[in-house]
Design a protein around this motif. Structure first.
Motif, mmCIF file in Angstrom:
data_model
loop_
_atom_site.group_PDB
_atom_site.id
_atom_site.type_symbol
_atom_site.label_atom_id
_atom_site.label_comp_id
_atom_site.label_asym_id
_atom_site.label_seq_id
_atom_site.Cartn_x
_atom_site.Cartn_y
_atom_site.Cartn_z
ATOM 1 N N CYS B 107 0.784 -1.287 -0.110
ATOM 2 C CA CYS B 107 -0.055 -0.118 -0.008
ATOM 3 C C CYS B 107 0.859 1.414 0.160
ATOM 4 O O CYS B 107 0.505 2.211 -0.299
ATOM 5 C CB CYS B 107 -1.001 0.098 1.340
ATOM 6 N N CYS B 110 3.750 2.787 4.629
ATOM 7 C CA CYS B 110 4.535 2.839 5.619
ATOM 8 C C CYS B 110 6.035 3.293 4.947
ATOM 9 O O CYS B 110 6.937 3.471 5.452
ATOM 10 C CB CYS B 110 4.952 1.441 6.026
ATOM 11 N N CYS B 142 5.039 -2.433 9.254
ATOM 12 C CA CYS B 142 4.471 -2.766 7.810
ATOM 13 C C CYS B 142 3.411 -3.651 8.077
ATOM 14 O O CYS B 142 3.635 -5.024 8.186
ATOM 15 C CB CYS B 142 5.487 -3.147 6.858
HETATM 16 S S1 FES Z 1 3.140 -1.226 2.444
HETATM 17 FE FE1 FES Z 1 1.282 -1.290 3.577
HETATM 18 S S2 FES Z 1 1.983 -0.746 5.633
HETATM 19 FE FE2 FES Z 1 3.882 -1.261 4.473
#
Ligand code: FES
Ligand code: FES
Lengths: 791, 167
Positions: B107, B110, B142
């Motif tokens: 996503c 983080c 993460c």
């Molecule tokens: S890539 Fe989603 S929290 Fe690390």
């Protein structure tokens, strides 16, 4: 079509979207602002169960920046109450829910009022000045207590805390249990946990009275579905609600259903006719995000005299909080438990009893893998106990009792249709890959020196990509159909819009790979967009490991149509039959391979120089395909995980040394993304097995609602996760047919850990049947084994 | 009460990603909120606001800082570098490429904090083992990746940089 050697299908390509994220250019909901935007803060119930006697907002309205305090009455003027209804479960008790509580609250954290102010800090300040008089009521928290008829009923107008009950059984189960040579029993407790996406739930709603349009930017998984929900709750036409899910910072099912606070923010925007933004903070997330997996299960496995499996029987009490979550309900988790227990194995008779109960904790939702980790843990622990009873190595015992490939498709004794699953292949891939037989020797040698190591293996079965039959029969406004629109643009780029949603999986990019491979262009020539309920073709979205399964099929279909159209136009332009042409790596070529023109050239002519085309040639440059899997209720899919742990009997501390995962992933579109999905899922499952639990006191107060107290796995506790994937290569003439992997990692990890820990402490005479296996609980079972009861 | 209200303000001047910034800010405002809301530097993320997740990690006067635990007024006179600045200077270009190549993010929420911490690790004299990387990164949460690809990416860069340093 491209030959498989150069095909983007099966290629470990990095995602193009990633470049934005590594430079800080991701755009998450909180990164959006709007002119005259206001901020909301919620006043949430401090009690798990209480009556609201009086709310006085006058002092709050005096605070700097405060614009409005909205209570249930204000919200109810524009927003209808709602309840989760599912026609498949007509007997489900489902009390009416309100976006903001009316008169009574049923969990700590339930919204009671909203303060709207110029800044978030001012909204939070003013919220502290809202005076509320409460009458606290006794809370029902424990699942088993909730199921008892002696416990007070939490909902007025109901005579029970029972939300739903059902039973699946074969006619001969009682006889089978009576006649079995051995019955092994265990009682399990699974602790509540939650998804903890790093980006907290966030919403920015704006209502423009001039055109009557509600625009909602929100961190969520299903923009199209939300559009309908907001329209119905607020009495707007669905065409007047626009939901945009920009970059989403993790979702995991936590952002799948509709939340009371989010519906309330839409209502607030309608009332104030100004943009209103709200983000739950981390402390609120722990008391308002859906939680999962609060189960107490009694399980049995029956064996015959040859130690073959005769039957499984489970009785599950599943506590879901005060309401089935809106709109899809929370029951699926319990159904997974009674449908999938025993699923990898051959046996004859079955009983699964499910009781779903209400309690005063935040709602249970559909967290990644839903009930599959539970059914897997029950099955696999029982199989280990049966193997122990039979004096067999658990690896061999499993191998002998798996369903064979030739048996599929078939129905399980729990009445679940199972499609072909590569159980043996997955099993061997992990056992050989991790060299488990060699680990056994190492384990034995270390035991001599007093070091307690354990090996756990767990086979899991998932039901992924639920088809339209379920949602149609349930009467839910959930689309089990998805779509892809392709637009050939000048320059030869193909813009691809899909109804699936993206929150890190790489579904968008992988669909682009399928489109590129099918068209015969490079993956970099496809731009994929999703997440906008108006500009994306209408469809479901991403949940239940369906994103890539639905998206690859819709993308493949649309790409075939566009390919035909490109070739037809090229044939007319080049005055040769379309069938004599092919597209390879972005070039239109003769079947012999001789290049004629690039797709880019053709696109430029089609868009800007139609005069060059024959008069009867009207190129179609946009193609859309829809897809809904009508033939199957769902696809079953399988995998095996194995853990190697060391338990410190003095501290109860568990060190995970190795963890391996194999999964039957069908035709893999992008191995790089697939591996990371499996790993990320496994680590979440490991977290739930070892650390994660929402701990409540008997009054229903959450005790560990911070990220410092609710422990999630961090890099240092986790070893490399070994992937032994079992893939089926793509047949370039057909649809790609991948199997989703979003939930596979979670589904088997906690069972593998549970078995490994039990294997490690077996020499002490101890066993554990509770998840998470915290040091405290381990020490407890070890102590009890060491000190036989007095007398 | 949450401390002084928004009308208790101070004017601060600081250098952010090389640019001199002079702004009035409520004294209670966190540095991360100042960067995001006042300066539009939305690459720095908020994941917990209590110093646990590392999503808000930035560099202040050369040190890694959790910008949710620091007030904007405490950065008065400081040199602040966010992911936008690290990108512009090219300092972590190799790390960014490695993160993309290894799919060390899903996503991406983080990621800016991970990159800041990883940059710190690479600048340190610590041993380059995977365990050492995991240990150093263990303050950054993460939920998506399972960490392995992040470790891979950092290891790749550590190797490549060591190669370059070798005469
Ligand atoms: S890539 Fe989603 S929290 Fe690390
Ligand atoms: S937001 Fe600063 S450490 Fe989590």
């Amino acid at each position: 079509m491209t030959s498989s050697a150069e095909s983007p299908i099966g290629a470990s390509l990095p995602r193009s979207r990633a470049a934005r994220f590594v430079t800080g250019k991701g755009r998450y909901t909180d990164d959006f602002t709007a002119p005259r935007m206001l901020f909301a803060a919620f006043i949430r119930s401090p009690y798990a169960h209480a009556r609201i006697l009086h709310i006085d907002a006058s002092a709050a309205m005096e605070r700097p920046g405060a614009r409005r305090v909205l209570t249930a009455k204000d919200i109810a003027a524009v927003c209808k109450p709602y309840r989760a209804v599912n026609n498949i479960f007509p007997t489900m008790n489902s009390p009416l829910q309100h976006a903001v509580a009316i008169e009574k609250v049923h969990y700590q954290g339930e919204p009671v009022a909203i303060v709207i102010a110029d800044t978030r800090a001012q909204a939070e300040d003013a919220a502290e000045h809202v005076q509320i008089d409460w009458e606290p009521l006794p809370a029902v928290t424990d699942a088993e207590a909730a199921a008892s008829s002696k416990t007070p009923v939490i909902h007025e107008g109901f005579d029970t805390n029972l939300c739903f009950q059902t039973k699946i059984e074969t006619p001969d189960i009682d006889k089978c249990l009576q006649e079995a040579a051995a019955i092994i029993e265990e009682s399990f407790i699974f602790g509540r946990h939650t998804g903890v996406p790093l980006e907290m739930r966030t919403i920015l709603a704006n209502y423009d009275a001039s055109d009557g349009i509600l625009t909602v930017t929100q961190s969520h998984q299903v923009p199209h579905e939300l559009q309908g929900i907001y329209a119905r709750q607020l009495g707007l036409a669905e065409s007047k609600v626009h939901v945009i899910c920009p970059d989403v910072g993790g979702a995991f099912g936590i952002k799948l259903q509709a939340y009371n606070d989010e519906i309330a923010i839409c209502a607030a925007a309608v009332i104030l006719q100004r943009p209103v933004k709200y983000q739950v903070d981390r402390l609120e997330a722990f008391i308002s995000d859906v939680q999962a997996r609060d189960h107490h299960v009694k399980a049995k496995i029956a064996l015959d005299a040859n130690n073959d499996i005769l039957a499984f029987a489970v009785e599950d009490i599943f506590a879901i909080g005060p309401y089935p979550q809106f709109p899809r309900s929370s029951l699926q988790e319990g159904f997974h438990v009674i449908q999938l227990t025993g699923a990898p194995y051959r046996f004859r008779d079955y009983r699964g009893v499910l009781q779903v109960v209400f309690q005063n904790k935040v709602n249970a939702g559909l967290y990644r893998a839903v009930g599959q980790p539970i059914s897997c843990a029950l099955t696999e622990r029982m199989i280990d106990m049966a193997a122990r009873h039979a004096g067999r190595d658990p690896i061999d015992f499993r191998r002998e009792h798996y369903r064979r490939e030739a048996e599929f498709p078939c129905k399980s004794p729990s009445n679940v249709a199972l499609t072909k699953m590569a159980l043996l292949q997955c099993h061997d891939a992990v056992v050989d890959g991790m060299q488990i037989r060699a680990l056994r020797k190492e384990q034995a040698a270390l035991r001599e020196r007093g070091i307690l190591r354990g090996i756990g293996i767990a086979t899991f079965v998932e039901l992924v990509n639920p088809g339209p039959n379920y949602y149609t029969n349930a009467g839910l406004a959930v689309s089990a159909q998805d779509a892809c629109t392709l637009r050939l643009e000048p320059g030869g780029t193909v813009r691809c819009r899909v109804s699936l949603s993206e929150f890190g999986q790489g579904t968008d990019f992988s669909i682009g790979q399928v489109v590129a491979a099918t068209l015969g262009i490079t993956a970099s020539a496809v731009e994929v967009e999703c997440g906008d309920s108006w500009t994306a073709p209408f469809g479901g979205g991403s949940w239940a490991s369906r994103g890539i399964m639905m998206g690859s099929e819709a993308g493949w279909r649309a790409a075939r149509t566009l390919r035909e159209s490109i070739l037809k136009t090229a044939g007319q332009l080049l005055q040769c039959p379309a069938e004599s042409l092919d597209i390879r790596a972005g070039e239109i070529v003769e079947v012999s391979g001789r290049a004629r023109m690039s797709v880019a050239e053709l696109a430029n002519i089609a868009h800007y120089r139609q005069g060059l085309l024959p008069k009867d040639c009207q190129p179609e440059l946009t193609a859309t395909s829809h897809y809904s899997p009508r033939d199957l209720d769902y696809v079953s899919s399988a995998g095996v995980q194995s853990s190697y742990v060391e338990v410190d009997a003095e501290t109860g501390f568990v060190r995970l040394l190795r963890h391996g995962v194999s999964h039957d992933s069908g035709n893999v579109i992008n191995p790089l993304l697939l591996a990371e999905q499996l790993r990320g899922g496994a680590v979440q499952g490991i977290g739930s097995a070892l650390y994660e639990e929402c701990l409540y006191d008997e009054d229903g107060q959450l005790l560990n609602g911070t990220l410092a107290d609710y422990l999630v796995p961090m890099a240092a506790e986790i070893p490399d996760i070994e992937i032994y994937d079992v893939a089926t290569p793509w047949q370039p003439t057909g649809a790609p047919k991948p199997k989703g992997v979003g939930e596979a990692g979670v589904a088997g990890a906690s069972a593998a850990i549970l078995n490994a820990i039990n294997d490690a402490i077996y020499p002490l005479g101890a066993s554990i049947a509770q998840i998470p296996c915290t040091p405290e609980r381990l020490l407890d079972v070890i102590d009890r084994a060491r000190k036989p009861p007095a007398g | 009460m949450t401390g002084p209200a928004d009308n208790v303000r101070l004017t601060i001047s600081l250098r952010v990603n090389g640019e001199l910034i002079e702004r009035e800010t409520p004294v209670r405002k966190n540095l991360v909120d100042f960067l995001r809301d006042d300066l539009g530097l939305t690459g720095t993320h908020v994941g917990c606001e209590h110093g646990v997740c590392g999503a808000c990690t930035i560099r202040v006067d050369g040190r890694s800082v959790r910008s949710c635990l620091m007030l904007a007024v405490q950065a008065d006179g400081c040199e602040v570098v966010t992911v936008e600045g690290l990108t512009a200077s090219g300092e972590i270009a190799d790390l960014q490429t490695a993160f993309v190549q290894r799919n060390a993010l899903q996503c991406g929420y983080c990621t800016p904090g991970m990159l800041a911490t990883a940059a710190d690790f690479l600048a340190s004299e610590r041993p380059r083992s995977r365990d050492a990387i995991r240990e150093f990164m263990s303050g950054n949460y993460c939920r998506c990746t399972g960490y392995q690809a992040i470790v891979d990416a950092i290891e790749d860069v550590a190797r490549a940089r060591a190669g370059q340093d070798t005469p």
